[in-house]
Motif scaffolding. Structure first.
Motif, PDB file in Angstrom:
ATOM      1  N   LEU A  72       0.842  -1.106   0.051  1.00 35.15           N
ATOM      2  CA  LEU A  72      -0.045  -0.303  -0.201  1.00 35.15           C
ATOM      3  C   LEU A  72       0.800   1.083   0.010  1.00 35.15           C
ATOM      4  N   THR A  73       2.054   1.292   1.063  1.00 31.95           N
ATOM      5  CA  THR A  73       3.196   2.067   0.676  1.00 31.95           C
ATOM      6  C   THR A  73       4.275   0.934   0.814  1.00 31.95           C
ATOM      7  N   ASP A  74       5.399   1.932   0.632  1.00 35.04           N
ATOM      8  CA  ASP A  74       7.006   1.129   0.672  1.00 35.04           C
ATOM      9  C   ASP A  74       7.042   0.421   2.040  1.00 35.04           C
ATOM     10  N   GLU A  75       6.028   0.451   3.363  1.00 36.95           N
ATOM     11  CA  GLU A  75       6.430  -0.111   4.184  1.00 36.95           C
ATOM     12  C   GLU A  75       5.268  -0.664   5.125  1.00 36.95           C
ATOM     13  N   VAL A  76       4.251  -0.526   4.253  1.00 31.61           N
ATOM     14  CA  VAL A  76       2.161  -1.247   4.406  1.00 31.61           C
ATOM     15  C   VAL A  76       2.224  -2.055   2.897  1.00 31.61           C
ATOM     16  N   LEU A  77       1.656  -3.414   3.457  1.00 27.83           N
ATOM     17  CA  LEU A  77       1.243  -4.112   2.429  1.00 27.83           C
ATOM     18  C   LEU A  77      -0.205  -4.956   3.205  1.00 27.83           C
ATOM     19  N   LEU A  78      -0.917  -5.846   2.477  1.00 30.88           N
ATOM     20  CA  LEU A  78      -2.042  -6.665   3.270  1.00 30.88           C
ATOM     21  C   LEU A  78      -0.813  -7.700   3.347  1.00 30.88           C
ATOM     22  N   ARG A  79      -1.139  -7.806   4.445  1.00 35.14           N
ATOM     23  CA  ARG A  79      -0.056  -9.184   5.534  1.00 35.14           C
ATOM     24  C   ARG A  79      -0.566 -10.475   3.890  1.00 35.14           C
ATOM     25  N   THR A  80       0.486 -10.684   4.018  1.00 37.32           N
ATOM     26  CA  THR A  80       0.892 -12.158   3.228  1.00 37.32           C
ATOM     27  C   THR A  80       0.398 -13.752   4.035  1.00 37.32           C
ATOM     28  N   HIS A  81       0.427 -12.958   5.438  1.00 34.24           N
ATOM     29  CA  HIS A  81       0.213 -14.111   6.134  1.00 34.24           C
ATOM     30  C   HIS A  81      -0.105 -13.903   7.601  1.00 34.24           C
ATOM     31  N   THR A  82      -1.112 -14.659   8.587  1.00 36.74           N
ATOM     32  CA  THR A  82      -1.546 -14.241   9.745  1.00 36.74           C
ATOM     33  C   THR A  82      -0.284 -13.912  10.633  1.00 36.74           C
ATOM     34  N   SER A  83       0.967 -15.097  10.571  1.00 32.95           N
ATOM     35  CA  SER A  83       1.610 -14.771  11.425  1.00 32.95           C
ATOM     36  C   SER A  83       2.179 -13.678  12.064  1.00 32.95           C
TER      37      SER A  83
END
Ligand code: PHE
Length: 350
Positions: free
Chosen positions: A172-183
């Motif tokens: 979503l930004t350089d540092e923030v993303l949609l999580r790729t797992h629940t870990s």
């Protein structure tokens, strides 16, 4: 002669008027008894038609003198109008009935009340969480929008790991993303609570995968984490095996295969004997007799350290499973896309 003619004529006039009145009476009764539009048409011809009964009576007008005919003629017109009006009214009533007929089709089935249905993946998630609840695990949730730090770094995943690549994740930004797992929720729970920890974490995760029969860019996971003093690999195997027996049935076999995850050591892939062929081998299990249900392992010391836990004091295990895959196996669903189409004809079956 003149007088006689007149008295004969007067008798005929009375007789004809009596016949006309009788005709009106019979006609009225017949119209009232007519069961449909066709019967009314037939009555109109019988009573008022060119060769009908009214005409038959009027044939005798010729026997009357010119001064006597008008009385009979007037009575004939009155009877004709009266019967004609009755026929018209009745015919109109039948026309309305015929018109409203299709709008009140009593043979149509009733309107079924629409009820919703719990999604098969949600059913599986709830069942998994219930089984772990009985084993002492709490159900918690974490954010779907996650920082690189929680999604990767705190889980001992270096940022140059392929999973962290821009091309494999939705940033979503350089540092923030949609999580790729629940870990990442492992780290969040450990930072917030002191051991002992026992949680399950259902939730949606996102990966830049194609949308095909076996992949979806958004899917569900259920994470599990247990941390305490003295937890061993035997606890891990026993807990997972107990879960598999309760979820899949006492006949289901469990297999632990060595694997690799940066945040567990040792790591394992857990397989269950195929629920479709019973382990003999089929197309659903790619003829192996096994289906993979989760990645798992003992929590890596670096993960404890990043969360502020003493890795010398605590041990634990973690696992992550895909309830979508499990639902497909359990219900024999051949294409993962069916789970996302919101088609009630499909969803209503579970
Ligand atoms: N997070 C891993 C995955 O998404 C699964 C996993 C969870 C593995 C916990 C080990 C421990 O594939």
């Amino acid at each position: 002669m003149e007088v006689n003619h007149t008295s004969d004529g007067a008798m005929i006039v009375d007789e004809l008027i009596a016949q006309l009145q009788e005709l009106q009476g019979q006609g009225s009764e017949a119209v009232a008894a007519a069961g449909n539009a066709e019967a009314l048409d037939a009555l109109r011809i019988e009573y008022l038609g060119r060769k009908g009964r009214l005409t038959g009576i009027l044939r005798r007008l010729g026997e009357l003198g010119a001064d006597e005919r008008p009385r009979v003629g007037a009575e004939a017109n009155r009877v004709k109008d009266a019967l004609s009006t009755l026929l018209d009214e009745r015919a109109a009533a039948y026309a309305v009935a015929a018109d409203t007929g299709p709008r009140v089709d009593l043979s149509l089935p009733g309107r079924a009340r629409w009820t919703g249905q719990v999604h098969p993946v949600t059913l599986v998630i709830d069942e998994i969480c219930e089984i772990f609840r009985d084993l002492g695990f709490s159900r918690v949730a974490g954010p779907e929008m996650e920082t690189q730090t929680y999604n990767f770094s705190k889980l001992n995943i270096p940022l140059d790991h392929p999973a962290a690549d821009m091309h494999d994740s939705f940033y979503l930004t350089d540092e923030v993303l949609l999580r790729t797992h629940t870990s990442p929720v492992q780290a969040r729970v450990m930072e917030q609570f002191a051991p002992p920890i026992r949680v399950v974490v259902p939730g949606t995760v996102y990966r830049r995968d194609p949308f095909d029969a076996s992949h979806a860019p958004a899917f569900e996971q259920v994470e599990g984490l247990a941390v305490d003093e003295g937890i061993t690999f035997a606890d891990f195997k026993a807990t997972i095996s107990a879960f598999v027996r309760r979820f899949f049935g006492n006949d289901a076999k469990t297999r632990f295969r060595p694997s690799y995850f940066p945040f567990t050591e040792p790591s394992a892939e857990v397989d269950v004997s195929c629920q479709i062929c019973g382990g003999r081998g089929c197309s659903a299990c790619k003829h192996t007799g096994w289906m993979e249900i989760m990645g798992a392992g003992m929590v890596h010391p670096n993960v404890f350290e990043a969360a502020g836990y003493d890795p010398e004091r605590y041990t634990g295990y973690a696992f992550g499973m895909g309830p979508g895959r499990i639902a497909m196996q359990r219900y024999g669903i051949p294409d993962i896309r069916l789970l996302y189409e919101s088609d009630m004809r499909f969803l209503g079956q579970f």
